[in-house]
Enzyme design. Structure first.
Site, mmCIF file in Angstrom:
data_model
loop_
_atom_site.group_PDB
_atom_site.id
_atom_site.type_symbol
_atom_site.label_atom_id
_atom_site.label_comp_id
_atom_site.label_asym_id
_atom_site.label_seq_id
_atom_site.Cartn_x
_atom_site.Cartn_y
_atom_site.Cartn_z
ATOM 1 N N PRO A 129 0.831 -1.220 0.000
ATOM 2 C CA PRO A 129 0.000 0.000 0.000
ATOM 3 C C PRO A 129 0.857 1.259 0.000
ATOM 4 C CG PRO A 129 -0.039 -1.035 2.171
ATOM 5 C CD PRO A 129 0.712 -1.963 1.276
ATOM 6 N N GLU A 144 2.167 -7.787 8.914
ATOM 7 C CA GLU A 144 2.456 -6.351 8.930
ATOM 8 C C GLU A 144 3.312 -5.924 7.738
ATOM 9 O OE1 GLU A 144 1.218 -3.963 10.918
ATOM 10 O OE2 GLU A 144 -0.042 -5.580 11.652
ATOM 11 N N ARG A 163 -3.898 -8.621 -20.218
ATOM 12 C CA ARG A 163 -4.812 -8.224 -21.290
ATOM 13 C C ARG A 163 -4.182 -7.214 -22.239
ATOM 14 N NH1 ARG A 163 -9.683 -7.105 -20.508
ATOM 15 N NH2 ARG A 163 -9.958 -5.268 -21.792
ATOM 16 N N ASP A 195 -10.640 0.767 -24.774
ATOM 17 C CA ASP A 195 -11.000 0.617 -23.360
ATOM 18 C C ASP A 195 -10.798 1.929 -22.619
ATOM 19 O OD1 ASP A 195 -11.876 -1.951 -23.185
ATOM 20 O OD2 ASP A 195 -9.971 -2.803 -22.503
#
Ligand code: SAM
Length: 258
Positions: free
Chosen positions: A88, A115, A153, A168
């Site tokens: 993150p 963690e 993709r 897209d």
């Protein structure tokens, strides 16, 4: 491309990688994907991959030795691949990053748990930390799956006949136009006439205008990176959208440069 996913939960990937576009890309030898169990590289009796944090505190930290051994083994099979830690705290995954990664000869994706991983792994083995969004997942596996799907993709040939990534959402810094299929009328709402007209130029224009209108409504920030031909600008002017597009470019382009 070869993708090695380093995880303590390799079974997480077994069904997802066996479906749809990813399965086809693997079957067509466009990509080989392996989930490597980090636990196989643990050397102690209990195959431990985590331990308590130095300095105390909650949670466990992924031990460096099994992870380092797993990365070294993956690098041997996948020598030109960047080693990417799902985190993150990493840079955000977006269309541009996915496109960049789709051009790599391989990827080594490291899934954290608990963690997170010992900092020395990041310092010594990781080329890039990648986040899929500003929220915290319980583990890197769902994030790695998102990366694999978004990247595969975009590998030329991965999408089948009639499928294309070029229109897209995000590919031209625009959201994709609305789409319709049969029946022509659903719960009293009819498909726009132009889509039934067979006039491909008119359909193309309608789709372009609808994509720009939708982008203006929902993601005007994207327009800062969009490029329009002279003809497209003429169409936007005729639709009364050019001033709004130019205003969005000025606002968000300035924001980006700041
Ligand atoms: N304690 C860490 C922190 O506060 O930054 C979060 C650890 S998280 C519970 C466990 C693992 O999930 C991370 O090591 C990472 O591999 C993965 N992860 C969590 N959120 C993620 C995200 N938004 N993008 C990519 N990976 C993520």
């Amino acid at each position: 491309m070869r993708i090695s996913i380093l995880t303590i939960f390799p079974d997480f990937f077994s069904s997802c990688l066996n479906e749809g576009i990813i399965r086809r890309a693997v079957a067509g030898n466009l990509v080989a994907i392996e989930a490597v169990n980090i636990r196989d590289f643990a050397t102690d009796r209990h195959s431990m991959t985590d331990d308590r944090p130095f300095g105390g505190g909650e949670g466990m930290v992924m031990k460096p030795e099994p992870l380092a051994a797993a990365i070294r083994a993956a690098r041997e099979k996948n020598p030109a691949a960047p080693v990417i830690l799902m985190s993150p705290q990493g840079q955000g995954l977006d269309h541009g990053k996915a496109l960049e990664l789709s051009r790599e000869p391989g990827l080594i994706l490291v899934c954290g748990r608990y963690e997170g991983v010992d900092q020395r792994i990041i310092d010594r083995y990781i080329d890039m930390e990648l986040s899929i969004g500003d929220y915290v997942l319980s583990g890197g596996e769902p994030a790695a799956l998102v990366v694999v799907d978004a990247v595969v993709r975009l590998i030329p040939g991965a999408l089948g006949c009639g499928e294309s990534a070029s229109s897209d959402t995000f590919s031209r810094n625009l959201l994709k136009h609305p789409q319709y299929t049969r029946p022509r009328e659903f719960e009293g709402e009819a498909v726009p006439d132009v889509l039934l007209s067979g006039d491909h130029e008119a359909i193309g224009t309608w789709r372009f205008v609808a994509a720009v209108r939708r982008t203006l409504e929902r993601r005007p920030d994207l327009l800062a990176g969009a490029r329009f031909s002279r003809e497209e600008r003429r169409i936007l002017a005729a639709e009364g959208l050019l001033a709004a597009v130019d205003a969005a470019v000025a606002e968000h382009g300035r924001g980006r440069d700041d």
